[in-house]
Motif scaffolding. Structure first.
Motif, short mmCIF file in Angstrom:
data_model
loop_
_atom_site.label_atom_id
_atom_site.label_comp_id
_atom_site.label_asym_id
_atom_site.label_seq_id
_atom_site.Cartn_x
_atom_site.Cartn_y
_atom_site.Cartn_z
N GLU A 1 87.20 41.60 -109.48
CA GLU A 1 86.24 41.35 -108.38
C GLU A 1 85.95 39.85 -108.23
O GLU A 1 85.90 39.32 -107.13
CB GLU A 1 84.91 42.08 -108.62
CG GLU A 1 85.01 43.58 -108.55
CD GLU A 1 85.56 44.20 -109.84
OE1 GLU A 1 85.88 43.44 -110.78
OE2 GLU A 1 85.67 45.44 -109.90
N GLN A 2 85.74 39.20 -109.37
CA GLN A 2 85.46 37.76 -109.34
C GLN A 2 86.60 36.99 -108.67
O GLN A 2 86.37 36.08 -107.87
CB GLN A 2 85.29 37.30 -110.81
CG GLN A 2 84.82 35.89 -110.97
CD GLN A 2 83.38 35.73 -110.51
OE1 GLN A 2 82.45 36.01 -111.24
NE2 GLN A 2 83.21 35.28 -109.28
N GLY A 3 87.82 37.40 -108.98
CA GLY A 3 88.98 36.76 -108.39
C GLY A 3 89.02 36.95 -106.88
O GLY A 3 89.34 36.03 -106.12
N LEU A 4 88.69 38.15 -106.45
CA LEU A 4 88.67 38.43 -105.00
C LEU A 4 87.67 37.53 -104.29
O LEU A 4 87.93 37.02 -103.19
CB LEU A 4 88.28 39.90 -104.75
CG LEU A 4 89.32 40.96 -105.09
CD1 LEU A 4 88.72 42.34 -104.84
CD2 LEU A 4 90.59 40.77 -104.26
N GLU A 5 86.53 37.38 -104.92
CA GLU A 5 85.46 36.58 -104.33
C GLU A 5 85.91 35.11 -104.16
O GLU A 5 85.75 34.52 -103.10
CB GLU A 5 84.28 36.64 -105.30
CG GLU A 5 82.93 36.41 -104.68
CD GLU A 5 81.86 36.63 -105.75
OE1 GLU A 5 81.36 35.60 -106.27
OE2 GLU A 5 81.56 37.80 -106.09
#
Lengths: 344, 344, 344, 344
Positions: free
Chosen positions: A144-148
């Motif tokens: 999720e952090q990467g997507l953000e």
């Protein structure tokens, strides 16, 4: 079976054909074209009689389709499909270039990469957040952090996000953060995921499995189309052969062959297709003149420190060389290079 | 082991190094380069001590060669080899185009084909006279008669003859009638034939076996070089994979990789590499921008009536289209198209 | 086309059919069977009319043969071919075991090996004298000297010699010294060599090329048969695939498939087929129960010091273990183990 | 890293080692063996110092593991794993036979099949309810209904159910209805599914992808083990090669190689591995003597009418022949045939 409508058929004519198809217990698929509409029919096991449709008003002809794939076939839709993503597109006159790191590794990394890429005119930013890895002990992505981070980097630079969707569980987050959903080579035969993506209305970049025949690949695309998602981009990335000196054997034969068999746009990923950064420029050039609609390229600010696939990633300066080379090459194939959106 | 001489080394220096190599029971191979001479050493099983040569007059350095192939490696000879054939050449700035029918079928056929090709500027005429065929019952070529027709057609049009040498028995006749000896894919592992050709001083066009790794292919070239024949041209023609929709999978990765590993010129045969005439133009273009030094193309006046490989042969008009396309493409790779010799 | 004679057809009937075939400009191939004679016809391009023969005396039927291979097909000759070598045989009830070192390295080595093997009952001694090697710098075999040692070792122990014929040049010597001529995997597509061997009347052991389809392999056998040499033994030795952990992928599917398609005996070489001595015993067992007529096994007195292929060679004690295992296994396939000739 | 405990180590010793591993931020995996306990450590990127554990009470040694797979390796657990399913087992002295149709087609079909199979002693019933199919238009299985029929058929006959789990969505139903969860070849690289199954405590039969190397396959098994599910059964089912005459190339080399590399049981599926019913018996026999722990066989009451894979399915009488053949063969490998549970 495919019902081809006359150029002057009315929408009422089209509706009546679709209705009749449904009455037969089958599923109509309206396929709009530049000149005329066609209606694909799926759900029929045995042969269907063309006479059922041939006498209807507005119908030009009803033809049996000889390939196991239908909706993605050139027979069914003679003109090229163009996938529109805001002002960017894939399959049209602009060469599509998708670039970025194998994995999103940090906020700073992806933002700096995006800025560098945007300056060269690249309109699609790639980066893995959910990574399928051969080893359970390998880096699996920032999730999720990467997507953000990826979304932020793209938004700051006016780029579109292309990222892999690894499973149905993470699909909602990937859907929310991305503009094009990538199905990786290891998931090309994951029919449940394909069905789920077929129900979405977002473009899907479908990589070829390293063990898929071209027909199986088109059948995977058909899974998407048969559920109503026609926004499909094919991406060749090398097949598995006996040759050990390259990670995969890039099958460029597939490019002109697909352009004959299908109306879908075709990209080539020379980074995975060779597994060596020093072969990327010549093979990217080769892909373009073989007829590819675009390229997918791994770029890393510092390949030696990459958490995955460093050896096949281009440094910024090498990537700029590639873009300059492509700039000189695209007129030959009557294409133009992408130009970053104003204010991006 | 490779002994690299200084730029100002005298021929006496070179002789003394070669003498010492012979004294050690080994074989020296003098490799002239644009700037300096190098001397390859073969015959040594284990490691050889660089100190044996490093202190000799005129020696720049003595280096161990890490690849199993030596004489054909780029390490041993950094500058590109150019194979000269009269005024035509392979490996230089002119794109080499070898074209013609799969088989010589009649005198008239090959003369008409040669005239058509010469008009487009092609300088190398191909045509099979001794054909290796999978079936003993298939057409095996016109043999001596075919060679005679081929030679006549080439001579009338100022072209050079490239034809396959199938075995040592027919070698004298093929040698007499041809300018470049082709070793077919099925003979790439025929080491006895390679040894025999290594003793000749005529260029050899070495096709890749459809099952050879790139290293094995270079080792086959090494067989030729180790006997003193350095006039070697490599030709990629597709490898065998699981993909059934093309006859072979053209491995264009091999082109830039070979240019790194070896100094030998590299051609590509998209006719065999795809097995389909309708993929030949895009794949020929791809080969050129991937870095190939030239192309080998099957052309037939009437493919439908060809005695072999008709489906992959271009008609004259399609071939002319290809040449026109290449004409526009070659400046991109800093090459020029061939122009038929005056009076040809 | 195949003309099948009645069980009670006279030799005059057979002669008249052959004569008619010759009158048509075609070549008859008399194929004797246990119950009846059949006559294969080669040389015809298009279809031949069965009526031409069906009404002749002694003819049971004239049938079109659907496969590209004819003389080696089971259709043409329903009963198994047995290759007789003195009192030893391949294809009959006795399991054929061919064993020995990859290369003949010295007189002592091959004699000691032969004695050890003869004690276990092995009747066929293998050993390479002319070795095709990927590198021109690798050990190429002891050549004539090796043949001499091999012949001596076999004669002292009552064994038959199986050795590779690498080219037509060395054929006379190999013919003189051996009982069975081996065509190695790299020469399976060497049609000139096959034609030459087709003119001999000595058994040929035809190894499968690591890149040959089963059909191509049978076509190579057809080359031999079409010249009149029906003494053919097929030997599976692994094909080239993407799997790196074994040298080749042993294709045991080929064994039962060949037994359906062809009447020729089929051996399996698990030494090359796996490339690892520690997989040889299980794969040899597997080959036997898959239906193989025998095995070809590399054995070396001291694998660590072997000049070639040491890693895949069995030590004497491991070979004896294999023979003991096979002894227990062969009744399952209604075969018996070989027993060394008396006085051998 | 693997910590091997002494044979007389107490459970307290084991606990202290596990605690220390957790303190280091890593994950301990207790692997019980017949003689001693070992503790695998995962989560470490770089090297771990063996001294950290070597001085602890009850520790025999701490060893670095050289393969990328750890928990499934033979190094970590030298004795064979046996998967117990009620009174039936896979990996022990009883040859495991899993049989049934490709797809469950009707209640009557699967019950009749189960009864026939149970009579021959088969203890595991296979049948597809959720079918991954290359075409979206092909029969996709009876789904929940199919599972219900399968469970009923197994329960009536005392058999265990083996059925494919196609995705995480249908996992709860498949879990409820089955005894062994099959991961199909197309899902072997579906790491999300593997992770999910790694969290279950039910045996998983992991088929090899037709494009997976043996190492990749063991890494897929490692995904399961690294989450705590050690109940893993490997199943070879053929790989994709250039050979067109069989659907796949059954890689029996994999069987003895896996038995060296891993402690997991290995089955072979000759139905998919050949794609031809007439090759199933010889290849099943070959698998058993190559060292397989069991077989997976497709059986259909009426292959010609099967909704999928009819051509590779055995008829009941052929299956009974196979079982009779295996009965004679298993003593050779020191195994016994399965016998149906009393009252089944």
């Amino acid at each position: 079976m495919l019902v081809v409508m006359k150029a002057d058929a009315t929408s009422g004519d089209v509706d009546r054909v679709q209705e009749k198809i449904r009455l037969l217990g089958l599923v109509p698929h309206k396929i709009p074209g530049a000149e005329r509409v066609a209606i694909g029919i799926t759900g029929n096991r045995g042969g269907l009689d063309p006479d059922l449709f041939q006498s209807m008003t507005g119908v030009l002809e009803a033809v049996r389709v000889s390939k196991p794939f239908k909706l993605v076939s050139r027979e069914v839709k003679p003109d090229d499909s163009v996938i529109q993503c805001g002002t960017a597109s894939i399959g049209g006159p602009e060469l599509a270039v998708i670039a970025g790191p194998c994995s999103v590794e940090s906020r700073q990394q992806i933002i700096e990469t995006a800025e560098m890429l945007a300056e060269t005119g690249v309109r699609f930013l790639r980066g893995g957040a959910f990574k399928p890895r051969t080893s359970p002990y390998a880096f699996q992505g920032l999730k999720e952090q990467g997507l953000e981070y990826l979304r932020e980097a793209a938004d700051r630079t006016g780029m579109k996000v292309v990222t892999e969707v690894k499973d149905t569980e993470s699909l909602p987050e990937v859907l929310a953060a991305s503009d094009i959903l990538q199905v990786g080579a290891r998931n090309m035969f994951n029919f449940s995921l394909l069905e789920r993506l077929g129900d979405e209305r977002k473009p899907v970049l479908l990589k070829r499995s390293f063990a898929a025949t071209i027909e199986e690949w088109l059948m995977a695309a058909e899974y998407l189309a048969s559920r109503g998602n026609y926004e499909i981009i094919l991406c060749e990335r090398g097949i598995r052969t006996f040759e050990p000196s390259t990670r995969n054997t890039l099958d460029l034969n597939a490019v002109p062959l697909l352009k004959k068999l299908s109306h879908l746009p075709v990209l080539v990923d020379p980074s995975h297709g060779t597994g060596r950064w020093d072969l990327v420029i010549p093979m990217a050039q080769a892909a373009v003149v073989a007829g590819a609609d675009g390229l997918m390229i791994e770029v890393h600010l510092d390949p030696a420190s990459a958490l995955s696939d460093g050896y096949q990633s281009l440094r910024p300066e090498t990537f700029r060389t590639l873009m300059a080379r492509l700039h000189d090459l695209v007129p030959f194939v009557k294409r133009r290079m992408p130009v970053a959106a104003v204010g991006a």
